[in-house]
Design an enzyme around this catalytic site. Structure first.
Site, PDB file in Angstrom:
ATOM      1  N   GLU A 274       0.880  -1.164   0.000  1.00  0.00           N
ATOM      2  CA  GLU A 274       0.000   0.000   0.000  1.00  0.00           C
ATOM      3  C   GLU A 274       0.916   1.211   0.000  1.00  0.00           C
ATOM      4  O   GLU A 274       1.694   1.411   0.936  1.00  0.00           O
ATOM      5  CB  GLU A 274      -0.902  -0.010   1.231  1.00  0.00           C
ATOM      6  CG  GLU A 274      -1.882   1.146   1.275  1.00  0.00           C
ATOM      7  CD  GLU A 274      -1.904   1.820   2.622  1.00  0.00           C
ATOM      8  OE1 GLU A 274      -1.646   3.043   2.654  1.00  0.00           O
ATOM      9  OE2 GLU A 274      -2.162   1.137   3.626  1.00  0.00           O
ATOM     10  N   CYS A 313      -2.387   8.005   4.307  1.00  0.00           N
ATOM     11  CA  CYS A 313      -2.389   7.520   2.927  1.00  0.00           C
ATOM     12  C   CYS A 313      -3.763   7.685   2.295  1.00  0.00           C
ATOM     13  O   CYS A 313      -3.904   7.592   1.072  1.00  0.00           O
ATOM     14  CB  CYS A 313      -1.947   6.069   2.876  1.00  0.00           C
ATOM     15  SG  CYS A 313      -2.892   4.984   3.967  1.00  0.00           S
TER      16      CYS A 313
END
Length: 703
Positions: A274, A313
């Protein structure tokens, strides 16, 4: 995503080393390794907190211990037993949150930031503790899909099963969520039965270490199921192979370097990542100033800019709005920041946005913003100068030793500018760009190259449908925000353990969470072939064609008279035939009100291609089936709590007869109760042994 500061050797000599936990003991390097140690500083004050070093740590030994002791210890437990341990662990950590909050404040996190990280991480343990018991069998094998018959006589068949991977799960985490990032990866690995090795980011790894310390002190976890590496682990992939999994969160450049390792490229190490994500929030054309959707949108943008100082994120990096609404959005975002955001030391009263994780991170964010300004962006709100902040003592001023930054909103005259769609400032920064129509909005969102999440804010269903279907394949998650869910929504930037977290392309192409889906990422799906008896032996689930034990005939005991302790897979009962009459069908139609023509009108029923004339109600047959297999005396069967997979296959006309064959298919004891679930394979057949209906009967049975 960041580098760390240096500190004088004399200063490093006076602080403790953040310990690692390996081979079920705490480990720190020899005193001589201090020269190579990395300093860890308070994000708000610059105070030296600790040092980090793994000098002399044998990573091969760490991996081997997980593969051997960890695998062995976890392998003694079923899915349900592991799930219960997660619940117990969550309760243990929940009672110790205040200590974690104190440490988290040193990373620049406000109390709300810490709640997202700490309470969010503990919440993941609770969720998986619950879902593991509700959605997985109380065993160590998961059956995937129905049996596939591979021979005419049914003696050879195939099926798919999941079993745990035989290695370790290595998690390499970013600095922004030292607790949530660790626990959201640990929980599904633990449920699957795979030992975890945690490698936290250096600037905030001491918070992760404190949580691991509590987890170990709880004495809940089996030996070898959790290890912690506090410091560099650059060579750990050298010791991994196809048995192992790596879950990485961080920068795309680091992910690409790890993915190019020979043991990933050629050795078969499972790798999921990720990484960077230029997430978008799209304002629908109907959501003009003054609507609930406009207000919800502005609130969401400011929240995502300032929670964790924008170091998420999932933060909104591109605010995509109708061109005619750009000025309204810019003004509203600026006004809300002025009204709601107080920058400062998170330990000070009234502070709503803390520091970035480090001075190096601050420098990286400022450099990224400057690059965007050089590429055509304009400062619509905020400044790159050091802001005046609220200090821990309540004073206000510039703190050069703290990693503080004002929220920054950029505007772009050119929505096509490459920089806005390619540069990520990992801090309290967002850009506003205008679109012309919905197709343009979809195109601009897709220019992010793949993202973790996007929001669509509209109260127009047609707009929502066009935007969501247009952008879905470019995103791992899409939030639809309107007046109906604005207050109850968990928010743009909050992954929930029930739903997938991850995204395609730039976002790394990985996938975490998503409930039991993430457990399966730690397991291998294998096709198995054999006779129904062998499939039953491997899976613990009875398969059609496998042996049955008709207990009334062999033991003189109805299977409903057997508690779980003596009931076995394959125990069965077969009833006598019962004839169906036209009077039975008519009486059922009249008493239930189900007078559908197939049960009441001979001519109409004969005209139907499925029926020979009037036929019995399917639910009449099910009711009769229950009467045919029931054993009426109290216990050990406590309750019937449902049917599954019901299919009606052959119609039953007046004059036909039915019988039921019931077989114990799956037995699931409950770990915390004095009963368990039994799924019974039920088959209704007629006088010609043709299958009338198939279904599973679910009962609760005393242990």
């Amino acid at each position: 995503m960041t580098t760390t500061a240096t500190a004088p050797k004399s200063s490093l000599d006076t602080v403790e080393t953040v310990p690692s936990f390996v081979r079920d003991s705490w480990w720190t390097p020899d005193a001589g390794a201090a020269a190579s140690a990395v300093p860890v500083l308070d994000a708000s004050t610059g105070e030296l907190l600790a040092k980090v070093s793994t000098e002399g740590l044998d990573l091969a030994d760490v991996v081997d211990y997980g593969r051997t002791t960890g695998q062995t210890e976890l392998g003694t437990l079923t899915f349900h037993q592991r799930a219960l341990k997660l619940k117990e662990l969550a309760q243990y950590l929940n009672a110790r949150r205040d200590h974690f909050y104190e440490l988290s404040a040193q990373t620049g996190a406000t109390k709300i930031d810490s709640l997202v990280d700490i309470d969010g991480g503990i919440g993941v343990l609770f969720t998986f503790g619950s879902k593991g018991r509700r959605e997985l069998p109380n065993s160590q094998v998961v059956v995937d899909g129905p049996m596939e018959v591979l021979s005419r006589d049914g003696s050879f068949a195939g099926e798919h099963i999941y079993t745990r991977i035989p290695g370790v799960a290595v998690q390499i985490n970013a600095f922004n969520f030292p607790v949530w990032g660790m626990l959201e990866k640990f929980a599904p690995a633990f449920i699957a039965g795979v030992p975890t090795i945690v490698k936290p980011a250096t600037p905030t790894g001491y918070v992760a270490a404190a949580v691991v310390k509590a987890m170990i002190e709880s004495n809940i976890l089996p030996k070898g199921s959790l290890q912690l590496i506090s410091g560099s682990a650059r060579t750990i992939l050298d010791h991994l192979d196809y048995r192992d999994l790596v879950a990485f969160t961080g920068s795309a450049s680091t992910a690409n370097a790890l993915k190019s390792h020979p043991n990933v490229v050629q050795g078969g190490v499972r790798f999921t990542s990720e990484t960077d994500s230029l997430n978008a929030a799209i304002l629908g054309p109907d959501a003009v100033k003054g609507t609930p959707e406009f207000d919800a949108f502005i609130k969401s943008v400011v929240t995502e800019m300032t929670v964790k100082a924008g170091q998420k994120c999932t933060s909104i990096r591109r605010t995509i709005v109708p061109r005619e609404l750009v000025s309204d959005v810019v003004a509203a975002v600026g006004a809300r920041i002025e009204e709601r955001v107080v920058v400062g030391d998170p330990r000070a009263e009234g502070v709503t946005m803390g520091a970035l994780a480090s001075l190096e991170q601050l420098a990286d964010v400022r450099a990224a913003v400057q690059a965007m300004l050089d590429a055509g962006g304009e400062l619509a709100y905020g400044t790159l100068d050091s802001p005046k902040v609220t200090k821990a003592d309540g004073g206000v001023g510039v703190v050069e030793s703290g990693a503080f930054m004002s929220p920054v909103l950029l505007s772009w005259a050119d929505a096509e500018a490459e920089a806005v769609h390619s540069l990520e400032a990992f801090g309290p920064v967002s850009s506003v760009i205008g679109y012309t129509d919905l197709a343009d909005a979809v195109r601009l969102a897709a220019r992010g190259g793949g993202s973790l999440v996007a929001s669509v804010c509209t109260n127009d269903p047609a707009v929502a449908r066009e935007l969501v279907t247009g952008i879905a394949a470019h995103h791992g998650r899409v939030l639809m925000l309107n007046r109906e869910d604005a207050r109850s929504s968990t928010g743009h930037g909050s992954p929930v353990p029930h739903l997938v977290h991850g995204g395609p392309g730039r976002a790394g192409g990985g996938e975490e969470l998503g409930g039991i889906r993430s457990v399966m990422h730690h397991m291998q799906r294998t096709a198995i072939q054999g006779s129904p008896n062998m499939l039953t032996a491997v899976t613990g689930v009875w398969h059609t064609g496998a042996d049955r034990n008709f207990t009334v005939e062999t033991e003189g005991t109805h299977p409903f008279r057997k508690p779980l302790a003596t009931l076995h897979i394959g125990d069965a009962v077969r009833s006598e035939l019962r004839q169906v009459t036209l009077e039975d069908i008519t009486a059922f139609a009249n008493s239930t009100g189900d007078t559908f023509y197939a049960h009441t009108n001979q001519a109409a029923a004969e005209a139907n291609p499925f029926f020979p004339g009037i036929v019995a109600h399917g639910y009449l047959l099910l009711a009769w089936g229950a009467g045919l297999f029931v054993e009426p005396a109290p216990g050990p069967v406590l309750a019937n709590y449902g049917l599954e997979s019901l299919r009606f296959i052959t119609p039953v006309a007046a004059g036909d007869s039915i019988r039921v064959t019931l077989t114990a298919k799956k037995i699931t004891p409950r770990e915390t109760d004095e009963y368990g679930e039994v799924a019974w394979d039920a088959v209704l057949t007629n006088q010609n042994d043709e299958i009338v209906a198939t279904y599973d009967v679910l009962t609760l049975v005393e242990k």
